[in-house]
Design an enzyme around this catalytic site. Sequence first.
Site, PDB file in Angstrom:
ATOM      1  N   PRO A   5     -49.042 -19.180  25.989  1.00 24.09           N
ATOM      2  CA  PRO A   5     -49.983 -19.330  24.869  1.00 24.09           C
ATOM      3  C   PRO A   5     -50.675 -20.690  24.963  1.00 24.09           C
ATOM      4  O   PRO A   5     -50.057 -21.671  25.384  1.00 24.09           O
ATOM      5  CB  PRO A   5     -49.079 -19.295  23.632  1.00 24.09           C
ATOM      6  N   ASP A  30     -43.492 -10.664  20.852  1.00 27.83           N
ATOM      7  CA  ASP A  30     -42.220 -11.112  21.450  1.00 27.83           C
ATOM      8  C   ASP A  30     -41.754 -12.453  20.891  1.00 27.83           C
ATOM      9  O   ASP A  30     -40.562 -12.740  20.854  1.00 27.83           O
ATOM     10  CB  ASP A  30     -42.310 -11.166  22.983  1.00 27.83           C
ATOM     11  N   GLN A  31     -42.703 -13.282  20.415  1.00 30.18           N
ATOM     12  CA  GLN A  31     -42.317 -14.600  19.890  1.00 30.18           C
ATOM     13  C   GLN A  31     -41.584 -14.498  18.548  1.00 30.18           C
ATOM     14  O   GLN A  31     -40.881 -15.421  18.150  1.00 30.18           O
ATOM     15  CB  GLN A  31     -43.549 -15.494  19.720  1.00 30.18           C
ATOM     16  N   HIS A  41     -42.209  -8.121  27.587  1.00 26.72           N
ATOM     17  CA  HIS A  41     -41.633  -9.359  27.034  1.00 26.72           C
ATOM     18  C   HIS A  41     -40.857  -9.069  25.747  1.00 26.72           C
ATOM     19  O   HIS A  41     -39.784  -9.622  25.516  1.00 26.72           O
ATOM     20  CB  HIS A  41     -42.743 -10.380  26.720  1.00 26.72           C
TER      21      HIS A  41
END
Length: 366
Positions: free
Chosen positions: A131, A297-298, A320
């Site tokens: 990112p 996914d974060q 991910h």
Amino acid sequence: MEGQRVEVDGGIMEGGGQILRVSTALSCLLGLPLRVQKIRAGRSTPGLRPQHLSGLEMVRDLCGGHLEGAEIGSTEITFTPEKIRGGVHTADTKTAGSVCLLMQVSMPCVLFAASPSELRLKGGTNAEMAPQIDYTMMVFKPIAEKFGFTFNCDIKTRGYYPKGGGEVIVRVSPVKRLDPINLTDRGSVTKIYGRAFVAGVLPLKVAKDMAAAAVRCIRKEIRDLYVSIQPVQEARDQAFGNGSGIIIVAETSTGCLFAGSSLGKRGVNADKVGIEAAEMLLANLRHGGTVDEYLQDQLIIFMALANGISRIKTGSVTLHTQTAIHFAEQLAKAKFTVKKSEEEEDATKDTYVIECEGIGMANPHL
């Protein structure tokens, strides 16, 4: 904290740095001694790269733990965590390794420290395969803070591929517990805005061209909203090296945020960079989910730690995300379900609801 070591296969699923980030953060939080084998086994350059190493060393330092096998190219590490400490912690990739990925591994840990933390992270702020810092600030931060914590991030210097040299300072206060989140109502798009930047020797015209091309591309699909993308020349004393890129964010009536972004590369036309970011944003708006493909996914590790049931609605579930879920279940024993969305408007779309019963992790120090 010597106990039974948890064995992690670093070569399965996503098979890269993400497995290390999720497993070492959870190891640190839960006090689980860890062995990770086959690190990045399937990659063209297997084993630890500089950014993975600095992330591991940072987690070790956050908790005064013991780390073995941590060197460039190593495919196996063992980690024995101790108590998480607040205070000032520094990590330097010494390359264009992403500061945002350093933030991904350290942020969950310091939320459960005894006192506030200051993370000084050095490397690339706008780097490939990670990112951009603008994404972290504009999309990740407002959504992640719904879990009931706050952080601020001060961008001291921006750094680009290949030199790096960027620095951000992140300040985080610890919490007793994380709240669950429920992001299932997408709402309608109300705003589209962004920034196109150039740094170093690149002329502002490059940023203007990226922005204009992105606006034209978005207008073909979304005609009734004003699209505001600011072209920016980064100040010389706040950027190291040369770089260019763009991020575009769409905001909805219910507070959902989506982004498309792209970085300039030598020999690639500025228009193409702008269009790539615009097309990524539009693709993320088509699936009807409440988070884009990079946020899903974060959020998994926070959902796993939260005190209650969290739900997010997504487009197709990325590798991910599947990987993060696998290790959150293996290490934290959180329970996830992924189901096709049953709502009528999603019937023809690739839309899913990820639900998690979090473990209700409590901060022992507060």
